[in-house]
Design a protein around this motif. Structure first.
Motif, PDB file in Angstrom:
ATOM      1  N   GLY A  53       0.811  -1.151   0.097  1.00 61.10           N
ATOM      2  CA  GLY A  53      -0.046  -0.144   0.042  1.00 61.10           C
ATOM      3  C   GLY A  53       0.770   1.187   0.125  1.00 61.10           C
ATOM      4  O   GLY A  53       0.599   2.272  -0.573  1.00 61.10           O
ATOM      5  N   TRP A  54       1.968   1.107   0.704  1.00 62.28           N
ATOM      6  CA  TRP A  54       2.911   2.467   0.712  1.00 62.28           C
ATOM      7  C   TRP A  54       3.420   2.802  -0.535  1.00 62.28           C
ATOM      8  O   TRP A  54       3.535   3.801  -0.875  1.00 62.28           O
ATOM      9  CB  TRP A  54       4.061   2.403   1.937  1.00 62.28           C
ATOM     10  CG  TRP A  54       3.297   2.553   3.169  1.00 62.28           C
ATOM     11  CD1 TRP A  54       3.325   1.629   4.331  1.00 62.28           C
ATOM     12  CD2 TRP A  54       2.821   3.723   3.895  1.00 62.28           C
ATOM     13  NE1 TRP A  54       2.747   2.248   5.623  1.00 62.28           N
ATOM     14  CE2 TRP A  54       2.576   3.407   5.082  1.00 62.28           C
ATOM     15  CE3 TRP A  54       3.026   5.228   3.303  1.00 62.28           C
ATOM     16  CZ2 TRP A  54       2.188   4.630   5.852  1.00 62.28           C
ATOM     17  CZ3 TRP A  54       2.810   6.123   4.011  1.00 62.28           C
ATOM     18  CH2 TRP A  54       2.194   5.966   5.540  1.00 62.28           C
ATOM     19  N   MET A  55       3.924   1.660  -1.231  1.00 55.11           N
ATOM     20  CA  MET A  55       4.425   1.922  -2.572  1.00 55.11           C
ATOM     21  C   MET A  55       3.337   2.305  -3.416  1.00 55.11           C
ATOM     22  O   MET A  55       3.671   3.223  -4.461  1.00 55.11           O
ATOM     23  CB  MET A  55       4.975   0.444  -2.932  1.00 55.11           C
ATOM     24  CG  MET A  55       6.162  -0.011  -2.228  1.00 55.11           C
ATOM     25  SD  MET A  55       7.020  -1.580  -2.623  1.00 55.11           S
ATOM     26  CE  MET A  55       6.370  -2.235  -4.150  1.00 55.11           C
ATOM     27  N   GLN A  56       2.129   1.797  -3.532  1.00 54.43           N
ATOM     28  CA  GLN A  56       1.097   2.364  -4.414  1.00 54.43           C
ATOM     29  C   GLN A  56       0.868   3.960  -4.009  1.00 54.43           C
ATOM     30  O   GLN A  56       0.699   4.831  -5.089  1.00 54.43           O
ATOM     31  CB  GLN A  56      -0.351   1.812  -4.107  1.00 54.43           C
ATOM     32  CG  GLN A  56      -0.266   0.438  -4.708  1.00 54.43           C
ATOM     33  CD  GLN A  56      -1.470  -0.542  -4.318  1.00 54.43           C
ATOM     34  OE1 GLN A  56      -2.071  -0.268  -3.323  1.00 54.43           O
ATOM     35  NE2 GLN A  56      -1.400  -1.651  -5.002  1.00 54.43           N
ATOM     36  N   VAL A  57       0.888   4.530  -2.444  1.00 50.75           N
ATOM     37  CA  VAL A  57       0.661   5.782  -2.049  1.00 50.75           C
ATOM     38  C   VAL A  57       1.927   6.491  -2.832  1.00 50.75           C
ATOM     39  O   VAL A  57       1.615   7.673  -3.647  1.00 50.75           O
ATOM     40  CB  VAL A  57       0.840   5.938  -0.898  1.00 50.75           C
ATOM     41  CG1 VAL A  57       0.635   7.316  -0.244  1.00 50.75           C
ATOM     42  CG2 VAL A  57      -0.575   5.418  -0.311  1.00 50.75           C
ATOM     43  N   ALA A  58       3.190   5.981  -2.705  1.00 49.24           N
ATOM     44  CA  ALA A  58       4.208   6.709  -3.279  1.00 49.24           C
ATOM     45  C   ALA A  58       4.063   6.977  -4.815  1.00 49.24           C
ATOM     46  O   ALA A  58       4.682   8.112  -5.299  1.00 49.24           O
ATOM     47  CB  ALA A  58       5.586   5.962  -2.827  1.00 49.24           C
ATOM     48  N   ALA A  59       3.949   5.914  -5.335  1.00 51.52           N
ATOM     49  CA  ALA A  59       3.645   6.021  -6.938  1.00 51.52           C
ATOM     50  C   ALA A  59       2.526   6.874  -7.383  1.00 51.52           C
ATOM     51  O   ALA A  59       2.694   7.664  -8.211  1.00 51.52           O
ATOM     52  CB  ALA A  59       3.404   4.625  -7.599  1.00 51.52           C
ATOM     53  N   SER A  60       1.562   7.075  -6.556  1.00 54.17           N
ATOM     54  CA  SER A  60       0.567   7.937  -6.955  1.00 54.17           C
ATOM     55  C   SER A  60       1.059   9.484  -6.616  1.00 54.17           C
ATOM     56  O   SER A  60       0.688  10.126  -7.383  1.00 54.17           O
ATOM     57  CB  SER A  60      -0.696   7.664  -5.881  1.00 54.17           C
ATOM     58  OG  SER A  60      -1.267   6.415  -5.986  1.00 54.17           O
ATOM     59  N   ILE A  61       1.615   9.617  -5.818  1.00 56.75           N
ATOM     60  CA  ILE A  61       2.253  11.009  -5.521  1.00 56.75           C
ATOM     61  C   ILE A  61       3.271  11.305  -6.593  1.00 56.75           C
ATOM     62  O   ILE A  61       3.208  12.378  -6.948  1.00 56.75           O
ATOM     63  CB  ILE A  61       2.994  11.014  -3.924  1.00 56.75           C
ATOM     64  CG1 ILE A  61       1.925  11.072  -2.860  1.00 56.75           C
ATOM     65  CG2 ILE A  61       3.818  12.261  -3.770  1.00 56.75           C
ATOM     66  CD1 ILE A  61       2.433  10.645  -1.372  1.00 56.75           C
ATOM     67  N   VAL A  62       4.157  10.364  -7.012  1.00 59.31           N
ATOM     68  CA  VAL A  62       5.082  10.739  -8.186  1.00 59.31           C
ATOM     69  C   VAL A  62       4.193  11.320  -9.449  1.00 59.31           C
ATOM     70  O   VAL A  62       4.534  11.950 -10.121  1.00 59.31           O
ATOM     71  CB  VAL A  62       5.949   9.787  -8.217  1.00 59.31           C
ATOM     72  CG1 VAL A  62       6.766   9.803  -9.491  1.00 59.31           C
ATOM     73  CG2 VAL A  62       7.021   9.493  -7.164  1.00 59.31           C
ATOM     74  N   GLY A  63       3.215  10.366  -9.599  1.00 56.36           N
ATOM     75  CA  GLY A  63       2.292  10.396 -10.656  1.00 56.36           C
ATOM     76  C   GLY A  63       1.633  11.862 -10.592  1.00 56.36           C
ATOM     77  O   GLY A  63       1.710  12.483 -11.702  1.00 56.36           O
ATOM     78  N   LEU A  65       2.697  14.545  -9.155  1.00 54.05           N
ATOM     79  CA  LEU A  65       4.008  15.582  -9.431  1.00 54.05           C
ATOM     80  C   LEU A  65       4.170  15.541 -10.961  1.00 54.05           C
ATOM     81  O   LEU A  65       4.320  16.711 -11.337  1.00 54.05           O
ATOM     82  CB  LEU A  65       5.033  15.066  -8.455  1.00 54.05           C
ATOM     83  CG  LEU A  65       4.687  15.457  -6.877  1.00 54.05           C
ATOM     84  CD1 LEU A  65       5.971  14.978  -6.223  1.00 54.05           C
ATOM     85  CD2 LEU A  65       4.380  16.934  -6.541  1.00 54.05           C
ATOM     86  N   MET A  66       4.237  14.291 -11.609  1.00 53.72           N
ATOM     87  CA  MET A  66       4.621  14.404 -12.957  1.00 53.72           C
ATOM     88  C   MET A  66       3.407  15.212 -13.538  1.00 53.72           C
ATOM     89  O   MET A  66       3.796  16.232 -14.646  1.00 53.72           O
ATOM     90  CB  MET A  66       4.900  12.853 -13.371  1.00 53.72           C
ATOM     91  CG  MET A  66       6.254  12.570 -13.094  1.00 53.72           C
ATOM     92  SD  MET A  66       6.653  10.883 -13.471  1.00 53.72           S
ATOM     93  CE  MET A  66       6.194  10.965 -15.223  1.00 53.72           C
ATOM     94  N   LEU A  67       2.234  14.800 -13.496  1.00 47.67           N
ATOM     95  CA  LEU A  67       1.371  15.577 -14.093  1.00 47.67           C
ATOM     96  C   LEU A  67       1.009  16.962 -13.602  1.00 47.67           C
ATOM     97  O   LEU A  67       0.825  17.824 -14.786  1.00 47.67           O
ATOM     98  CB  LEU A  67      -0.170  14.928 -13.832  1.00 47.67           C
ATOM     99  CG  LEU A  67      -0.221  13.448 -14.354  1.00 47.67           C
ATOM    100  CD1 LEU A  67      -1.652  12.944 -13.906  1.00 47.67           C
ATOM    101  CD2 LEU A  67      -0.385  13.669 -16.002  1.00 47.67           C
ATOM    102  N   SER A  68       1.328  17.511 -12.665  1.00 47.57           N
ATOM    103  CA  SER A  68       1.302  18.969 -12.256  1.00 47.57           C
ATOM    104  C   SER A  68       2.494  19.514 -13.156  1.00 47.57           C
ATOM    105  O   SER A  68       2.253  20.774 -13.515  1.00 47.57           O
ATOM    106  CB  SER A  68       1.619  19.191 -10.781  1.00 47.57           C
ATOM    107  OG  SER A  68       0.577  18.475 -10.207  1.00 47.57           O
ATOM    108  N   GLY A  69       3.681  18.918 -13.002  1.00 46.66           N
ATOM    109  CA  GLY A  69       4.589  19.544 -14.013  1.00 46.66           C
ATOM    110  C   GLY A  69       4.596  19.725 -15.181  1.00 46.66           C
ATOM    111  O   GLY A  69       4.530  20.834 -15.860  1.00 46.66           O
ATOM    112  N   ILE A  70       4.026  18.668 -15.898  1.00 45.66           N
ATOM    113  CA  ILE A  70       3.401  18.802 -17.394  1.00 45.66           C
ATOM    114  C   ILE A  70       2.500  19.899 -17.539  1.00 45.66           C
ATOM    115  O   ILE A  70       2.654  20.617 -18.253  1.00 45.66           O
ATOM    116  CB  ILE A  70       3.015  17.383 -17.764  1.00 45.66           C
ATOM    117  CG1 ILE A  70       4.384  16.386 -17.851  1.00 45.66           C
ATOM    118  CG2 ILE A  70       2.371  17.334 -19.114  1.00 45.66           C
ATOM    119  CD1 ILE A  70       3.920  14.747 -18.094  1.00 45.66           C
ATOM    120  N   ALA A  71       1.488  19.930 -16.625  1.00 48.26           N
ATOM    121  CA  ALA A  71       0.531  21.009 -16.979  1.00 48.26           C
ATOM    122  C   ALA A  71       1.105  22.102 -16.558  1.00 48.26           C
ATOM    123  O   ALA A  71       0.752  23.194 -17.350  1.00 48.26           O
ATOM    124  CB  ALA A  71      -0.720  20.556 -15.723  1.00 48.26           C
TER     125      ALA A  71
END
Length: 184
Positions: A53-63, A65-71
């Motif tokens: 679950g923690w790995m999924q949360v970390a992956a979600s946060i990274v995702g 952040l990436m989408l925010s940067g692209i936007a």
């Protein structure tokens, strides 16, 4: 008691006595689980799920952040596209008149309103000046073409005064030789 009899008793309880039910219940044995063993099995499976679950949360946060940067980059690109510096001129090209001074004939604008260049490339400014004063412009320093300036061209400025204003900047040096402005 056989299983078939137990099933019959459960299906038709009215045909059997309480004593028969007590006997059936006494014969039924329920195995008792080892509580410690079961607790350990539950704890291990639960901890494994939680670590995933923690790995999924970390992956979600990274995702996110990436989408925010692209936007942000996309929005910034389109906003900056609209805000590219444009030549800010307070009036159209001024009327020019010939005036004799100590250096010879000079061309000066006749209107009183100044011409303002705000964050404009030197090449555009010099083209405007060359058209206004009827002179040629020669760039010996090719990099100087894209240097951006703020310049205010007053109505009573002579060509030499404009050259002097631009020469105040350290990155370029303008010289006037007869009908040609040379930029070093």
């Amino acid at each position: 008691m056989k299983k078939e009899e137990q099933i019959r008793m459960l299906l038709h309880p009215e045909q059997h006595t309480d004593k028969q039910f007590d006997q059936m219940l006494d014969e039924v044995s329920v195995p008792m689980p080892d509580a410690n063993k079961e607790w350990e099995r539950f704890r291990r499976s639960h901890l494994q799920r939680r670590s995933k679950g923690w790995m999924q949360v970390a992956a979600s946060i990274v995702g996110v952040l990436m989408l925010s940067g692209i936007a942000y980059a996309t929005i910034n690109h389109f906003i900056m596209e609209d805000e590219k510096p444009k030549m800010a001129v307070t009036e159209r090209k001024p009327d020019i008149r010939k005036v004799k001074d100590a250096h010879g004939v000079a061309m000066v604008p006749t209107k009183k309103a100044p011409v303002i260049f705000n964050n404009v490339e030197l090449q555009q400014i010099m083209q405007y000046v060359a058209d206004g004063y009827g002179v040629k412009v020669e760039f010996k320093n090719k990099a100087a073409r894209t240097i951006r300036f703020y310049l205010q061209w007053e109505a009573d400025d002579t060509l030499q005064e404009i050259i002097d204003k631009i020469n105040h900047f350290e990155k370029v040096h303008l010289t006037l030789n007869e009908e040609t402005i040379t930029i070093d």
